[in-house]
Design an enzyme around this catalytic site. Structure first.
Site, PDB file in Angstrom:
ATOM      1  N   LYS A 104     -42.678 -11.952  19.673  1.00  0.00           N
ATOM      2  CA  LYS A 104     -42.102 -13.276  19.853  1.00  0.00           C
ATOM      3  C   LYS A 104     -42.721 -14.264  18.866  1.00  0.00           C
ATOM      4  O   LYS A 104     -43.940 -14.255  18.646  1.00  0.00           O
ATOM      5  CB  LYS A 104     -42.316 -13.766  21.281  1.00  0.00           C
ATOM      6  CG  LYS A 104     -41.660 -12.888  22.345  1.00  0.00           C
ATOM      7  CD  LYS A 104     -40.151 -12.951  22.287  1.00  0.00           C
ATOM      8  CE  LYS A 104     -39.505 -12.072  23.348  1.00  0.00           C
ATOM      9  NZ  LYS A 104     -39.615 -12.618  24.692  1.00  0.00           N
ATOM     10  N   HIS A 706     -34.464  -0.267  20.559  1.00  0.00           N
ATOM     11  CA  HIS A 706     -33.837  -1.137  19.568  1.00  0.00           C
ATOM     12  C   HIS A 706     -33.429  -0.373  18.308  1.00  0.00           C
ATOM     13  O   HIS A 706     -32.779  -0.922  17.433  1.00  0.00           O
ATOM     14  CB  HIS A 706     -34.777  -2.289  19.220  1.00  0.00           C
ATOM     15  CG  HIS A 706     -35.063  -3.167  20.402  1.00  0.00           C
ATOM     16  ND1 HIS A 706     -36.123  -2.913  21.234  1.00  0.00           N
ATOM     17  CD2 HIS A 706     -34.416  -4.239  20.912  1.00  0.00           C
ATOM     18  CE1 HIS A 706     -36.122  -3.827  22.200  1.00  0.00           C
ATOM     19  NE2 HIS A 706     -35.103  -4.635  22.025  1.00  0.00           N
TER      20      HIS A 706
END
Length: 769
Positions: A104, A706
């Site tokens: 993040k 992912h």
């Protein structure tokens, strides 16, 4: 006074960025067509900026991530990717079989690719700032080239270091923490940045905009000395504008002494920057970039207050630029295409009835606010009238529910505690569940196929009835349960086919929260989501998940997890009201979720997962503010997870840097945690190695969802072996690192088969059942 804006969302009015990227990945368009489409987005962004602000940057259309671009700029391509081959290598680094870690970006929901520094042999590989500056220059458009500072880039990177006193591999990637290491890396990277600036200057650029948000972290004097020397070297080549955001700078007096032309402050996220400007003044030889328009919230600004603030700042320094407080890519493009947003509000006698849409300002509207402030200060009569109109909109109370506020006021300390300690609970739970060692499960969602998306769109558009849609969802759940049983998973999920997004789904079922149709925001790559808008007091009018989960449980003897999104994540992934403290909003959401937990218990659900992927990202940048945040964040989770002791409470977290917050995570008092960390196993496992008292069950994701690559049994086994070096095997679960919503069934089924086979082999190998 001038206006400056930056960080405008690159997604496009109709999500053109996402469509281009995914079309290119699927081979539907050529590289030339892809690049042409990206140039069209560049032109659109420049037109949007120039219609409202005086100064705007170039180098804002990254093909995946701007930190990854910076890594390529300085030649930091990990050796496993071989020779750099343009976009092929670029996307392999971002999403390939051996993709780099994501994390993040500071305390936001934007994910960046973490640079891997295998050595200090930096060189100029791709001059992205120059390429985009020249693109606009060829069209006669003057832009401010933008790049990430060397200091922030290195703070976000990981370097290959030797492990000392650890059971990890001899070398692993780790954050650059030591001051001597930072100095060595800065000295090694300087020549690349200097060459970038030299080339820009040769092509006519006069100034450069450098983003340096890491200056808002806690910093010691030695770090500030390095930063001063960094700007001293860089400013010899070109005038520099430095911008910081997401918090106040760690040392105001040192910051304003940096040898640069302009200094940017976030005047929204905290009051400290403004207090320091008022207290210490501002240097007469520098420009002040005042970030007065909130880049992270969707509410219209109180322009009367903003104008008053700007007038005050103009008395402190005449060299003023007004700007957004942080990058605008945290916002949707524009409010304009939205229909009226449905809300539930208590009408206050004597005040006008207002719509929610009238109160909102997305990225385009934020640019217009900057323009309006400037015009009003310059004396434009029409601008002043518009300011007065907006003032009337933002001053009216909205969405008040007294019964909700009364519940919050009556909360007691025992409301934040589970009834039975973990060790007693775990024995009760195992007696009920009878799970084998290395139990296997998934995180919650299964592929949202084109058929699923099409049926949902048809239902929303009114083309099929509610009963037809529910019957379709039931069939999807049936298929998912059968697939899981055939594969041999131990704990099943219903697949979440009825859910668009893990936060939006609950937002649509809670009162006090609105959702948009077009409010898309990029999270990473081409992944977009629509953050809800918490406008009023939050409560649950009816059960939200019980019907689907109970149906799934009726199809199997194996336990099916109830799936909820936690209060901290719903709050952090939404735009929230600003008239009451965040803790109160979190408790309101938690009480609504607690009602759902109790209904799931009553329906016989024995495992309930309350996901908190945004728990880490809400942590303030400065440690002095941590205690307050963790106090309410931990309590909010505990409040909603007060299940009966025989019910096993799971949670899930994404891309969390656990080393510095693991003690706070432990205090959440869950029974099982699963972690999205397949790209960063070493650091995560090291965190648990250092926390000697860890006794909770844990699933360290065994493969990266992912990436479209199917994990091998060997790669899955290696993760488990690595985990067992620091965690007792009795605590380990086997699961993917996140939900499987974005994957295809032809990837998911073989991946899960490999996972289950490895778990069975480990049970035999270690003689446990």
């Amino acid at each position: 006074m001038q206006t400056l804006a930056y960080g405008f969302p690159k997604l496009g009015e109709k999500r053109e960025f996402k469509n281009l990227l995914e079309s290119f990945w699927k081979g539907k368009i050529s590289e030339a067509e892809f690049l042409t489409g990206m140039n069209a987005l560049r032109d659109w962004m420049a037109d949007t900026y120039s219609s409202s602000v005086d100064i705007f940057p170039s180098n804002e259309i990254s093909y995946y991530d701007f930190i990854l671009d910076t890594a390529l700029m300085v030649g930091a391509v990990p050796s496993r990717f071989g020779e750099y081959k343009g976009l092929e290598t670029y996307f392999e680094m971002a999403r390939g079989r051996q993709a780099m870690e994501m994390s993040k970006y500071f305390n936001t929901n934007y994910h960046y690719i973490v640079p891997e520094l295998e050595s200090k042999n930096f060189y100029l590989l791709k001059n992205y700032p120059l390429e985009e500056y020249l693109y606009f220059k060829s069209k006669g458009i003057d832009t401010l080239p933008k790049l990430i500072s060397p200091y922030t880039f290195l703070k976000l990177s990981k370097a290959l270091v030797k492990s000392e006193g650890s059971s990890l591999p001899f070398y692993h990637l780790s954050k650059i923490e030591k001051i001597q290491d930072m100095e060595n890396y800065l000295n090694a990277i300087f020549p690349v940045y200097e060459e970038v600036l030299k080339q820009l200057k040769q092509e006519g650029a006069r100034e450069v905009l450098i983003e340096d948000p890491a200056l808002c972290y806690d910093m010691n004097p030695e770090e500030w000395n390095l930063v001063y020397e960094m700007y001293n070297r860089l400013s010899k080549h070109m005038d520099i504008y430095v911008i910081t955001y997401y918090d106040s700078v760690s040392d105001y007096e040192r910051f304003v002494r940096l040898p640069v032309k302009a200094l940017g402050f976030d005047l929204v996220s905290s009051t400290e920057n403004l207090e320091n400007i008022r207290k210490y003044g501002f240097p007469s030889d520098k420009k002040l970039i005042a970030g007065i328009i909130n880049g992270r919230q969707v509410w219209r600004a109180n322009l009367v207050e903003k104008i008053r603030l700007v007038e005050e700042l103009l008395k402190i320094t005449p060299h003023l630029l007004i700007s957004n407080s942080c990058p605008l890519f945290h916002l949707p493009i524009s409010v304009e295409p939205e229909e009226e947003l449905p809300v539930h509000s208590v009408q206050i006698e004597g005040l006008p009835t207002l719509s929610l849409k009238e109160r909102l300002a997305f990225a385009k509207e934020k640019l217009k606010e900057l323009k309006l402030i400037k015009e009003a200060i310059e004396g434009h009569q029409q601008a002043r009238m518009e300011v007065e109109r907006i003032q009337n909109l933002v001053s009216v109370p909205f969405g008040v529910r007294e019964e909700v506020r009364e519940k919050i006021a009556n909360l007691k300390e025992e409301d934040f505690e589970r009834k039975v300690p973990y060790r007693e609970r775990s024995k009760l739970q195992q007696g009920v569940l009878q799970l084998p060692a290395f139990p296997t499960t998934t995180i919650g969602s299964f592929p949202q196929t084109e058929e699923v998306r099409k049926m949902r769109s048809s239902y929303v558009a009114g083309k099929i009835s509610e009963s037809e849609y529910k019957e379709f969802i039931k069939k999807q759940i049936q298929q998912a349960i059968k697939i899981q049983e055939d594969i041999g998973l131990d704990v099943l999920v219903h697949g979440e086919f009825e859910r668009t997004d893990m936060v939006e789904f609950f937002a649509q079922k809670l009162e006090g929260v609105a959702t948009t149709k077009h409010g898309w925001v990029l999270s990473y790559g081409s992944r977009v989501y629509r953050p809800p808008i918490i406008y009023g007091d939050v409560y649950r009018p009816a059960p939200m998940t019980v019907e689907e989960i109970s149906y799934a449980q009726s199809l199997t003897e194996k336990p099916v997890k109830g799936m909820l999104t936690g209060p901290v994540t719903i709050l952090n992934w939404s735009y929230y009201r600003e008239d009451i403290p965040k803790r109160e909003i979190a408790y309101q959401i938690a009480l609504a979720l607690l009602e759902e937990v109790k209904d799931l218990e009553a329906a016989g659900i024995k495992i309930i997962q309350i996901d908190e992927p945004a728990f880490r990202e809400g942590v303030p940048l400065k440690r002095k503010d941590w205690k307050e945040y963790f106090d309410w964040a931990i309590k909010a989770f505990r409040l909603c997870s007060r299940a009966e002791p025989h019910v096993q409470i799971h949670t899930h977290m994404c891309y969390s840097e656990f080393n510095d917050i693991i003690e706070y995570i432990y205090q959440m008092d869950f029974d099982v945690i699963s972690i999205e960390a397949s790209r960063s196993k070493g650091e995560i496992i090291e965190a648990f190695e250092r926390f000697k008292d860890w006794d909770r069950q844990i699933g360290i994701g065994v493969y990266d969802i992912h990436s479209p690559a199917v994990p091998t049994k060997e790669s899955i086994a290696s993760v488990l072996e690595r985990s067992m070096k620091v965690l007792p095997k009795e605590l380990l679960w086997v699961n993917p690192d996140c939900g499987l919503k974005t994957r295809r069934w032809e990837e998911v089924i073989p991946a899960l088969k490999n996972m289950v086979e490895v778990a069975k082999e480990f049970r035999e190998r270690y003689a446990v059942v």
